[in-house]
Design an enzyme around this catalytic site. Structure first.
Site, PDB file in Angstrom:
ATOM      1  N   ALA B 239       0.873  -1.291  -0.075  1.00  0.00           N
ATOM      2  CA  ALA B 239       0.021  -0.075  -0.053  1.00  0.00           C
ATOM      3  C   ALA B 239       0.927   1.086   0.143  1.00  0.00           C
ATOM      4  CB  ALA B 239      -0.785  -0.099   1.216  1.00  0.00           C
ATOM      5  N   HIS B 240       0.229   2.383   0.041  1.00  0.00           N
ATOM      6  CA  HIS B 240       0.931   3.644  -0.267  1.00  0.00           C
ATOM      7  C   HIS B 240       1.834   3.781   1.075  1.00  0.00           C
ATOM      8  CE1 HIS B 240      -2.984   6.059   1.146  1.00  0.00           C
ATOM      9  NE2 HIS B 240      -2.718   5.116   1.821  1.00  0.00           N
ATOM     10  N   ASN B 241       2.922   4.570   0.748  1.00  0.00           N
ATOM     11  CA  ASN B 241       4.113   5.136   1.534  1.00  0.00           C
ATOM     12  C   ASN B 241       4.711   3.733   2.378  1.00  0.00           C
ATOM     13  OD1 ASN B 241       1.790   7.441   1.622  1.00  0.00           O
ATOM     14  ND2 ASN B 241       3.848   8.023   1.392  1.00  0.00           N
TER      15      ASN B 241
END
Lengths: 344, 344, 344
Positions: B239-241
């Site tokens: 997922a993001h980051n």
């Protein structure tokens, strides 16, 4: 584009005994609750028996035992669910695919493509590929060099076969499937992970279905093998060198780690995970989200997990789970103490 | 298309000491059980020691300690598995990809594509993209605007890079991978979910491998980062980051939620799930299907789950799990009562 | 390609009260820790309050209660996270897609494509398809016959819609998504699994987002339904005949089995699994990796699983879990014995 049959035609198609007017026209299939006067319906699960009394269907596929309760025409058969399954294909309006090679496809001159095969727009077919009679390759598929596709097999849009993959006859491969990517094999080395080239392919039997976005990796040395009649749902991951036995079914999001062998007629429910290098016997049924970490040598049903609970209740029990070994020790101490007293 | 080496060449290639005839020709690699007289094999796992005695291989990659048991020519090395890993690349018959841009590809005039890069059929390359020397882009890939692909990196068929994605050198990205789709970010509002545009990209290091149909989302503000030498299997969701440290490996179907940082040399086994905003220390090993809901600050092996059981036995235990907090209370009551008696 | 606003413009855009110089230019959005002097930042989570004191941002979106602690210009609002969410769209540099049909696309003459729609390279659009105004179809998408796409809906690269799929307005469908593959339906027969043709489609509401490589199967008889404002993350599997209520959100790797109905405003966390034929009430929150095997009729938070432990500790507890029913029996025996003594 309605498809119309008479009840007489329906009865003949599924070998049912019709109690009703054979000339009645029908144009669809529906559940007992949703069916209208031009639909055929079916009673396959006794849970829906209450809906039989009020169904508006033109006719119902039904076992002999329930015919008396059927308020409309009856299509009597010992296997109404199977009859329904067969009938669905009469009502399917799947778009026809044009025969021949679409002008936007890229086909290597050394590939052999049957004259009546359908090769869709944007398809890429590599060197030495063999595509048998009646095959359909949907738009955007990529078929790697030296792969072989058996008669009547269908690939939906955007399927990838890597090189040297062999598909049997009458397979149905859904969109987004990737067959033959590298198995996940690395040897540790002082410089980090040393990749192990994956030299095996993938071989599928006849009558295999593979769901959307499922991945089946190529073997390390020998091929990964999918047996005849195997049905695989969406987003399943099958690692290198797995073998799936004939007529087994694997539901969505399940994962099978490398070199595991699954027997015949097994069912693996959704999101179950099976570790690597295991053997699963014939006729084993693994329940949803189960974590299989050892071989299962006897047929039967197997499960794991703790079931869903309201958060506060779950939290209290999880705390106790983390103390479970200590709790067992405390019970043993109580037992020892009680026994001592009895003896003393 | 057989590939032939002599045992002398093999020994030189993997720096092994040959006990046998250096002129013996070999054409393949196989397991001890499957190898024939023209195959090299290896003994890397003592579990397979029994198969050594009966192997029909031409030669076996083997540790000095087992040479005496080897019935055929020996390729003696301290690291037979690593030697096998290196040797696989000599026997790989991966199809060559034509240099240059295929006429069916669509390349924006502002993109910079190295002269010796291979751009396959149907590929779409956006504005401002930079593709370095030796890169291979398989059929049907889509490279978003302003993305950058480092030297010798290979994309198999049908990979998507969104815009502003940066891949390092010698990456291998398998078919169906999607890098840089929007992270899952929404703010609650009276009108429902308000989407948060995802402004970060994705950056991968060198020597990264990403398995088929894996997804790595772009960051919300800063990029999602994949370290050097990271190996990711099929159908993994990052997922993001997230940040994945150098030389960590993530097996199939694992999922890492947003903003979690994983250290170096970690291994995350299949279908493990790691919640968001956590920190996982270097050298942590998470077992298959484990549910990680807190940071793991010490290196070591971590697990969760309850193991597989026959259904009836599992069912009884699950009922007890749901009563576990009460059971612990009953044990405490017994202990209090026993203590009271002792004192009384 | 910097995007520049003044703080005055920012304040107006999100309806915030500016304490600071409205002429200050800003070119980006960042976290409190990463922001520089030309960035706007936000304080939405009290966890980051410590970072406020040292932020180098030009201005901070902030609640009235924390304004006194803000060392830089303040953009005061009761809902800083929502304001940040809205602001992200001002700073997004998503590549523009060319209007019209790309010359490499294959569009059936019977399809209706709005004049201002964008149809990317290599797209394939089937017979009878209807594409409304403002729609964007990314490179390599395949739209099956008779599908309908509502106004302003965007498909990223390489999305598959099978035939007869209906998408609402303002949907955002990410790369690799497959909508409308066959539901996993087979009837047992003496000859193995008999496929059930899947005659229903898929219908999505307005303002739906679907993450990369997610799959949503077509219904068996009636359509699978996704409500208005539903947000679905990557690699989610939604089986045939599911219904997802308005404004529910489903995180990555979750799987919903066939015919399950999920209410409105639910959140299903990552990798949760929901069995088939269940009903989930409105406002239910299912935690990550939870295994839902029964209907959840009351709103609230639900969980399952045992939490992560160091391996040795986990192993001991799992052994005890397998003996849990026996342990409970031992506790009951101790209780019975204690009660007997008391009475005796």
């Amino acid at each position: 584009m309605a498809i119309t049959f008479t009840l007489g035609e329906i009865a003949a198609a599924v070998d049912a005994r019709l109690i009703g007017d054979p000339a009645t026209p029908v144009t669809g299939l529906q559940t007992l609750a949703a069916a209208g006067g031009s639909d055929v319906s079916f009673l396959a699960n006794k849970r829906y028996r209450a809906e039989l009394a009020t169904t508006a269907a033109a006719a119902v596929l039904i076992e002999p035992a329930f015919v008396d309760e059927c308020p409309v025409a009856a299509l009597v058969t010992d296997t109404p669910y199977l009859a329904y399954a067969r009938l669905t294909h009469r009502f399917e309006q799947r778009p026809a695919v044009a025969k021949g090679v679409h002008p936007t496809a890229t086909v290597d001159p050394s590939a052999e493509v049957a004259a009546d095969a359908s090769i869709g727009p944007g398809v890429v077919i590599g060197a030495g590929v063999s595509i048998a009679a009646g095959v359909e390759i949907g738009p955007g598929c990529v078929i790697g060099d030296h792969s072989v596709i058996g008669e009547q097999t269908r690939l939906a849009a955007r399927v990838t076969l890597y090189h040297a993959i062999t598909l049997g006859r009458r397979n149905l491969i859904h969109s987004g499937v990737v067959i033959g990517a590298d198995g996940f094999g690395f040897a540790p080395s002082p410089e980090g992970w040393q990749k192990i080239a994956q030299l095996g392919g993938v071989v599928t039997g006849d009558d295999v279905e593979i769901g959307a976005n499922t991945t089946i990796d190529r073997g390390a040395l020998e091929p990964t093998r999918i047996g005849n009649g195997v049905k695989i749902d969406n987003q399943v991951q099958i690692a290198h060198n797995c073998e799936i036995g004939d007529n087994s079914a694997i539901a969505g999001c399940a994962g099978i780690a490398g070199s595991t062998k699954i027997g015949q007629r097994c069912t693996i429910a959704g999101a179950a995970g099976i570790a690597g290098h295991l053997e699963i016997a014939d006729d084993v049924h693994v329940s949803g989200m189960a974590m299989v970490t050892n071989s299962l040598n006897e047929k039967g049903i197997y499960s794991s997990g703790t079931g869903i609970l309201p958060y506060q209740q779950w939290k209290r029990n999880v705390v106790r789970f983390r103390q479970l070994d200590k709790l067992a020790g405390r019970v043993a101490a109580l037992e020892a103490s009680a026994e001592k007293k009895q003896k003393g």
